[in-house]
Design a protein around this motif. Structure first.
Motif, PDB file in Angstrom:
ATOM      1  N   ASP A  92       1.251  -1.149   0.289  1.00 30.88           N
ATOM      2  CA  ASP A  92       0.238   0.057  -0.039  1.00 30.88           C
ATOM      3  C   ASP A  92       0.838   1.249   0.197  1.00 30.88           C
ATOM      4  O   ASP A  92       1.574   1.600   0.884  1.00 30.88           O
ATOM      5  CB  ASP A  92      -0.465   0.203   1.319  1.00 30.88           C
ATOM      6  N   PRO A  93       1.201   1.998  -0.771  1.00 33.34           N
ATOM      7  CA  PRO A  93       1.617   3.510  -1.164  1.00 33.34           C
ATOM      8  C   PRO A  93       1.429   4.256  -0.307  1.00 33.34           C
ATOM      9  O   PRO A  93       2.190   5.092  -0.207  1.00 33.34           O
ATOM     10  CB  PRO A  93       1.807   3.541  -2.649  1.00 33.34           C
ATOM     11  N   ARG A  94       0.719   3.867   0.420  1.00 30.60           N
ATOM     12  CA  ARG A  94      -0.070   5.377   1.816  1.00 30.60           C
ATOM     13  C   ARG A  94       0.364   4.787   2.591  1.00 30.60           C
ATOM     14  O   ARG A  94      -0.206   5.724   3.409  1.00 30.60           O
ATOM     15  CB  ARG A  94      -1.864   5.611   1.144  1.00 30.60           C
ATOM     16  N   ALA A  95       0.954   3.323   2.847  1.00 27.57           N
ATOM     17  CA  ALA A  95       0.787   2.827   4.529  1.00 27.57           C
ATOM     18  C   ALA A  95       2.087   3.747   5.073  1.00 27.57           C
ATOM     19  O   ALA A  95       2.817   4.396   4.370  1.00 27.57           O
ATOM     20  CB  ALA A  95       1.563   1.656   4.308  1.00 27.57           C
ATOM     21  N   ALA A  96       2.555   3.705   6.519  1.00 27.17           N
ATOM     22  CA  ALA A  96       3.709   4.331   6.836  1.00 27.17           C
ATOM     23  C   ALA A  96       4.786   3.330   6.703  1.00 27.17           C
ATOM     24  O   ALA A  96       4.755   1.916   6.096  1.00 27.17           O
ATOM     25  CB  ALA A  96       2.933   4.182   8.502  1.00 27.17           C
ATOM     26  N   PRO A  97       5.761   4.090   6.817  1.00 25.39           N
ATOM     27  CA  PRO A  97       7.432   3.328   6.322  1.00 25.39           C
ATOM     28  C   PRO A  97       7.241   2.073   7.350  1.00 25.39           C
ATOM     29  O   PRO A  97       7.200   2.059   8.179  1.00 25.39           O
ATOM     30  CB  PRO A  97       8.726   4.583   6.018  1.00 25.39           C
ATOM     31  N   GLY A  98       7.719   0.907   6.212  1.00 20.22           N
ATOM     32  CA  GLY A  98       8.324  -0.304   7.234  1.00 20.22           C
ATOM     33  C   GLY A  98       6.999  -1.020   7.058  1.00 20.22           C
ATOM     34  O   GLY A  98       6.925  -2.381   7.809  1.00 20.22           O
ATOM     35  N   SER A  99       5.691  -0.342   7.656  1.00 18.36           N
ATOM     36  CA  SER A  99       3.997  -1.187   7.863  1.00 18.36           C
ATOM     37  C   SER A  99       3.668  -2.323   6.035  1.00 18.36           C
ATOM     38  O   SER A  99       3.752  -3.325   6.930  1.00 18.36           O
ATOM     39  CB  SER A  99       3.027  -0.535   7.093  1.00 18.36           C
ATOM     40  N   ASN A 100       4.404  -2.020   5.362  1.00 14.62           N
ATOM     41  CA  ASN A 100       4.341  -2.997   4.287  1.00 14.62           C
ATOM     42  C   ASN A 100       5.409  -4.680   4.045  1.00 14.62           C
ATOM     43  O   ASN A 100       4.196  -5.399   4.055  1.00 14.62           O
ATOM     44  CB  ASN A 100       4.725  -2.253   2.495  1.00 14.62           C
ATOM     45  N   GLU A 101       6.371  -3.732   4.710  1.00 11.29           N
ATOM     46  CA  GLU A 101       7.681  -5.444   5.053  1.00 11.29           C
ATOM     47  C   GLU A 101       6.734  -6.390   6.106  1.00 11.29           C
ATOM     48  O   GLU A 101       6.674  -7.046   6.323  1.00 11.29           O
ATOM     49  CB  GLU A 101       8.421  -5.031   5.230  1.00 11.29           C
ATOM     50  N   HIS A 102       6.567  -5.102   7.130  1.00 12.33           N
ATOM     51  CA  HIS A 102       6.128  -5.818   8.608  1.00 12.33           C
ATOM     52  C   HIS A 102       4.911  -6.975   8.407  1.00 12.33           C
ATOM     53  O   HIS A 102       4.680  -8.376   8.531  1.00 12.33           O
ATOM     54  CB  HIS A 102       5.466  -5.251   9.149  1.00 12.33           C
ATOM     55  N   ARG A 103       3.710  -6.418   7.878  1.00 14.15           N
ATOM     56  CA  ARG A 103       2.408  -7.115   7.141  1.00 14.15           C
ATOM     57  C   ARG A 103       2.862  -7.885   6.400  1.00 14.15           C
ATOM     58  O   ARG A 103       2.104  -9.438   6.493  1.00 14.15           O
ATOM     59  CB  ARG A 103       1.424  -6.088   6.489  1.00 14.15           C
ATOM     60  N   SER A 104       3.710  -8.275   5.404  1.00 12.24           N
ATOM     61  CA  SER A 104       3.720  -8.957   4.171  1.00 12.24           C
ATOM     62  C   SER A 104       4.931  -9.937   5.123  1.00 12.24           C
ATOM     63  O   SER A 104       4.171 -11.199   5.145  1.00 12.24           O
ATOM     64  CB  SER A 104       5.217  -8.496   3.298  1.00 12.24           C
ATOM     65  N   ALA A 105       5.606  -9.961   6.366  1.00 12.51           N
ATOM     66  CA  ALA A 105       6.397 -11.190   6.738  1.00 12.51           C
ATOM     67  C   ALA A 105       5.919 -11.797   7.809  1.00 12.51           C
ATOM     68  O   ALA A 105       5.738 -13.030   7.900  1.00 12.51           O
ATOM     69  CB  ALA A 105       7.337  -9.983   7.770  1.00 12.51           C
ATOM     70  N   MET A 106       4.522 -10.459   8.412  1.00  5.72           N
ATOM     71  CA  MET A 106       3.241 -11.375   9.385  1.00  5.72           C
ATOM     72  C   MET A 106       2.800 -12.619   7.893  1.00  5.72           C
ATOM     73  O   MET A 106       2.355 -13.490   8.890  1.00  5.72           O
ATOM     74  CB  MET A 106       2.266 -10.378   9.716  1.00  5.72           C
ATOM     75  N   MET A 107       2.524 -11.767   7.375  1.00  7.56           N
ATOM     76  CA  MET A 107       1.279 -13.661   6.375  1.00  7.56           C
ATOM     77  C   MET A 107       2.549 -14.209   5.997  1.00  7.56           C
ATOM     78  O   MET A 107       2.167 -15.710   6.016  1.00  7.56           O
ATOM     79  CB  MET A 107       1.216 -12.512   5.300  1.00  7.56           C
ATOM     80  N   ALA A 108       3.767 -14.062   5.357  1.00  5.05           N
ATOM     81  CA  ALA A 108       4.469 -15.605   5.248  1.00  5.05           C
ATOM     82  C   ALA A 108       5.186 -16.183   6.509  1.00  5.05           C
ATOM     83  O   ALA A 108       4.638 -17.844   6.365  1.00  5.05           O
ATOM     84  CB  ALA A 108       5.871 -14.989   5.089  1.00  5.05           C
ATOM     85  N   ARG A 109       4.868 -15.728   7.602  1.00  3.01           N
ATOM     86  CA  ARG A 109       4.821 -16.382   9.123  1.00  3.01           C
ATOM     87  C   ARG A 109       4.305 -17.239   8.625  1.00  3.01           C
ATOM     88  O   ARG A 109       3.777 -18.426   9.357  1.00  3.01           O
ATOM     89  CB  ARG A 109       6.068 -16.076   9.861  1.00  3.01           C
TER      90      ARG A 109
END
Length: 235
Positions: A92-109
């Protein structure tokens, strides 16, 4: 899904099924297919312009190149691809910095555990996804060669041919169309300038020698274009 995304969907699904069979051999084809479909839907969301199936395909090809050059072995390449499948699954290009990566990591896990992937592999993939925010590989990281490969594959675009880099720039601007031009120029410069200032852009020997020169040329050209002063010297 764009026409390009549609053309890439079948080979990407085939590739995922091959990787899933090695990462989660006991899950079975139905679960592999369900997860592959979820991944492709994520990478094909209509608001994406750069963070698409094309980007995913390019990063997977970059790992193939690094594996062929001996930067990673087959097992390390498999885990690196595991990272890349999930690294921009949330975007989401409107997300706070790091939010996309952390949410993606949670989904991966969560998803990889459900597939029955070995816990140590899940940990490594989660760490790799998180590393793609900031692109800093911890000095004491586990599986450093795998993380170096992910780092370089995700930044392959910096050393892409001139035409592809120009398209990449347009795609990123389209993803951030909601940002006014002055703010975009400032933000983009803040993100990209540190890469040009690095003593070494890429971490693996192959990427360092094969991709650095075009990356520095592409970055210098973009930063000059972003400068508010058209007479300013290029970095």
């Amino acid at each position: 899904m764009t026409s390009a995304g549609t053309a890439l969907a079948e080979p990407l699904l085939d590739r995922w099924l091959s990787d899933a069979a090695h990462l989660a051999p006991d899950a079975g084809r139905d679960l592999w297919l369900a997860e592959g479909s979820l991944l492709l839907r994520g990478w094909s969301e209509p608001h994406r312009r750069y963070h698409t199936a094309e980007h995913l395909t390019e990063t997977l090809a970059a790992v193939d190149e690094l594996e062929g050059a001996g930067s990673v072995d087959a097992d390390e390449a498999l885990v690196a691809r595991g990272v890349l499948w999930y690294h921009d699954l949330v975007y989401d290009p409107r997300a706070a910095p790091g939010s996309n990566e952390h949410r993606s990591a949670m989904m991966a896990r969560d998803h990889l555990h459900r597939l029955g992937v070995h816990a140590a592999t899940v940990d490594a993939i989660e760490a790799g996804v998180l590393m793609t925010f900031g692109h800093d590989v911890p000095s004491a990281a586990a599986a450093p060669r795998m993380l170096d490969a992910v780092h370089d594959a995700d930044l392959w675009i910096l050393g892409a041919p001139v035409e592809r880099y120009a398209a990449y720039r347009r795609q990123v601007r389209q993803e951030y169309a909601h940002v006014p031009d002055p703010a975009f120029r400032l933000g983009r410069t803040t993100v990209m300038a540190p890469f040009l200032q690095r003593e070494r852009i890429y971490r693996t020997e192959h990427a360092h020698f094969a991709w650095t020169d075009p990356a520095r040329t592409n970055l210098a050209t973009e930063l000059a274009d972003l400068s508010p002063d058209p007479e300013a010297p290029r970095p």
